[in-house]
Design a protein around this motif. Sequence first.
Motif, mmCIF file in Angstrom:
data_model
loop_
_atom_site.group_PDB
_atom_site.id
_atom_site.type_symbol
_atom_site.label_atom_id
_atom_site.label_comp_id
_atom_site.label_asym_id
_atom_site.label_seq_id
_atom_site.Cartn_x
_atom_site.Cartn_y
_atom_site.Cartn_z
ATOM 1 N N LEU A 188 1.188 -0.883 -0.014
ATOM 2 C CA LEU A 188 0.093 0.434 -0.224
ATOM 3 C C LEU A 188 0.963 1.314 -0.151
ATOM 4 O O LEU A 188 0.819 2.361 -0.748
ATOM 5 N N VAL A 189 2.212 1.383 0.561
ATOM 6 C CA VAL A 189 2.699 2.694 0.772
ATOM 7 C C VAL A 189 3.456 2.595 -0.194
ATOM 8 O O VAL A 189 3.733 3.708 -0.798
ATOM 9 N N ALA A 190 3.912 1.025 -1.540
ATOM 10 C CA ALA A 190 4.767 1.407 -2.002
ATOM 11 C C ALA A 190 3.803 1.919 -3.322
ATOM 12 O O ALA A 190 4.652 2.883 -4.252
ATOM 13 N N VAL A 191 2.440 1.321 -3.153
ATOM 14 C CA VAL A 191 1.918 2.050 -4.240
ATOM 15 C C VAL A 191 1.927 3.896 -4.301
ATOM 16 O O VAL A 191 1.252 4.458 -5.206
ATOM 17 N N PHE A 192 1.305 3.353 -3.379
ATOM 18 C CA PHE A 192 1.326 5.347 -2.384
ATOM 19 C C PHE A 192 2.614 6.481 -3.013
ATOM 20 O O PHE A 192 2.406 7.271 -4.070
ATOM 21 N N VAL A 193 3.440 5.215 -3.023
ATOM 22 C CA VAL A 193 4.734 6.125 -3.480
ATOM 23 C C VAL A 193 4.577 6.311 -4.990
ATOM 24 O O VAL A 193 5.273 7.832 -5.450
ATOM 25 N N VAL A 194 4.435 5.382 -5.591
ATOM 26 C CA VAL A 194 4.805 5.737 -7.052
ATOM 27 C C VAL A 194 3.534 6.390 -7.727
ATOM 28 O O VAL A 194 3.837 7.404 -8.761
ATOM 29 N N ALA A 195 2.400 6.147 -6.916
ATOM 30 C CA ALA A 195 1.714 7.485 -7.292
ATOM 31 C C ALA A 195 2.310 8.808 -7.664
ATOM 32 O O ALA A 195 1.593 9.859 -8.272
ATOM 33 N N VAL A 196 2.480 9.163 -6.474
ATOM 34 C CA VAL A 196 2.832 10.266 -5.866
ATOM 35 C C VAL A 196 4.205 10.822 -7.271
ATOM 36 O O VAL A 196 4.232 11.671 -7.334
ATOM 37 N N SER A 197 4.875 10.041 -7.119
ATOM 38 C CA SER A 197 6.023 10.011 -8.492
ATOM 39 C C SER A 197 5.411 10.247 -10.004
ATOM 40 O O SER A 197 5.810 11.502 -10.837
ATOM 41 N N LEU A 198 4.357 9.547 -10.206
ATOM 42 C CA LEU A 198 3.621 9.321 -11.439
ATOM 43 C C LEU A 198 2.790 11.053 -12.029
ATOM 44 O O LEU A 198 3.046 11.584 -12.504
ATOM 45 N N VAL A 199 2.288 11.805 -10.689
ATOM 46 C CA VAL A 199 1.416 12.939 -10.751
ATOM 47 C C VAL A 199 2.812 13.539 -10.221
ATOM 48 O O VAL A 199 2.272 14.610 -11.597
ATOM 49 N N ARG A 200 3.770 14.373 -10.135
ATOM 50 C CA ARG A 200 4.937 14.214 -10.046
ATOM 51 C C ARG A 200 5.097 14.623 -10.852
ATOM 52 O O ARG A 200 5.890 15.888 -11.463
ATOM 53 N N ASP A 201 6.011 13.892 -11.808
ATOM 54 C CA ASP A 201 5.759 14.232 -13.174
ATOM 55 C C ASP A 201 5.212 14.427 -14.323
ATOM 56 O O ASP A 201 5.731 15.433 -14.641
ATOM 57 N N ARG A 202 3.724 13.770 -13.765
ATOM 58 C CA ARG A 202 2.858 14.708 -15.584
ATOM 59 C C ARG A 202 2.766 16.339 -15.111
ATOM 60 O O ARG A 202 2.779 16.772 -15.656
ATOM 61 N N VAL A 203 3.222 16.171 -13.482
ATOM 62 C CA VAL A 203 2.683 18.235 -13.495
ATOM 63 C C VAL A 203 3.714 19.572 -13.789
ATOM 64 O O VAL A 203 3.839 19.534 -14.284
ATOM 65 N N ALA A 204 5.612 17.879 -13.812
ATOM 66 C CA ALA A 204 6.149 18.884 -13.796
ATOM 67 C C ALA A 204 6.149 19.275 -15.498
ATOM 68 O O ALA A 204 6.694 19.803 -15.434
ATOM 69 N N ALA A 205 5.147 17.969 -16.307
ATOM 70 C CA ALA A 205 5.552 17.862 -17.338
ATOM 71 C C ALA A 205 4.458 18.975 -18.349
ATOM 72 O O ALA A 205 4.948 19.828 -19.147
#
Length: 477
Positions: free
Chosen positions: A458-475
């Motif tokens: 669950l924690v790993a999925v949360f961190v992956v989600a944060v990473s993907l959202v962060r990359d999308r915002v940066a893009a």
Amino acid sequence: MTSQPSLATEENSPGGPAAADGGPGGDGLKAGLKNRHLSMIAIGGVIGAGLFVGSGSGIAAAGPAILVSYALVGAMVVLVMRMLGEMAAARPTSGSFSAYADQALGRWAGFTIGWLYWFFWVVVLAVEATAGAKILNGWMPGVPQWGWALIVMVVLTAVNLASVGSYGEFEFWFAGIKVVAIAAFIVIGLLAVFGVLPGTHDAGSGLAHLTDAGGFFPKGPGAILTGVLMVVFSFMGSEIVTLAAGESEDPRKAVTKATNSVIWRIAIFYLGSIFVVLTVLPWNSASILKDGSYVAALNVIGIPHAGQVMDAIVLTAVLSCLNSGLYTASRMAFSLGERGDAPKAFARTTGRGVPRAAILGSVVFGFIAVWFNYQWPDTVFTFLLNSSGAVALFVWLVICFTQLRMRGIILREQPEKLTVKMWLFPYLTWATIAAISFVLVYMLTDPSGREQVLLSLLVAVFVVAVSLVRDRVAAKR
């Protein structure tokens, strides 16, 4: 998937990219670890407090067959370390497997496994600080247990803030005490088993304890897997030497030496010491759970004040683990900061090459976790423990998948750097992936293991989600 960066920039400094520009406020990490520091970190890294404290439960659960459990997990760790050694020898960096995952699997992978690994070690800080405080409080009850935890954390924070050399010197001596203690235990135990030690007789009779209480598999062969679940996490820490290599005088030599020696280190310190316990006294002796496996064995041999002696050794192991945990967490935070996956302040270093903000950020979370342990030990802190419980297996799994991709990158760009090679590539890599995956699936059948896997996932999925959202915002920016 991110593009594959070139490895050609790694020669900028002794430690590769992590030792290059540390950003404003410093000149990056320094090569302050001597070869003797790295050698002892490599040897002592596989000897955690869990070996001394937790082995009794494993013996009680599987009997003499726990040796097979240790051997299976040890073999898995040897293979993972070989893969990590291949990558670290080609490109030593304080980010280690997180930096390699970033290159081979994508930005999300390096971000995720880096933060999960940081999370694992800052929770370990709280566990070890509490364990050390409990021992010290037993010796000097005038200081409350929380006071000892605070003192221990402050002292080791100061050690890490001073310089990487002070960390290395501290770890050299404390890891040395662990190594000498285990070696002495094995020698004395074997002398007792074969009747050579004064006061002992019936040479060789101790070997009968391997089968005289229900056979070698008293709980059935299936207990081997139960034992695997109980011992797997005591091996976490073997990979620390690959992070520390980035701050050594000769990182490639240090990594190669550590990787090549991991087999005998595990064979002697884990299998050797547990073998001695199982041959000195029956596996079902009540004293193994009551006093701890090593104390019980020392009492049978006739070592005076065995409990106090082992308390001192366990305290040394705890302080060593605390010291390495803070170092490891801070260097992972530093690497994440360098790659833009953590606050930029984490990538800044002092004139001594110390990532002060990364150390303080890690220790602050450690202090908070210690406070949780005293305020809500059965709720909040238990959640932290369980949600980081399977991270070790996640890290090993990522190392395997990363090595599958990194081998091709290294061969394509800098084949001369491939000085340490994974055996029977890629077959043993895939076999290791299958073994780790099997352990994770098997944990789901165990009530305590199931909670650890699901919460960690669950924690790993949360961190992956944060990473993907962060990359999308940066893009979008």
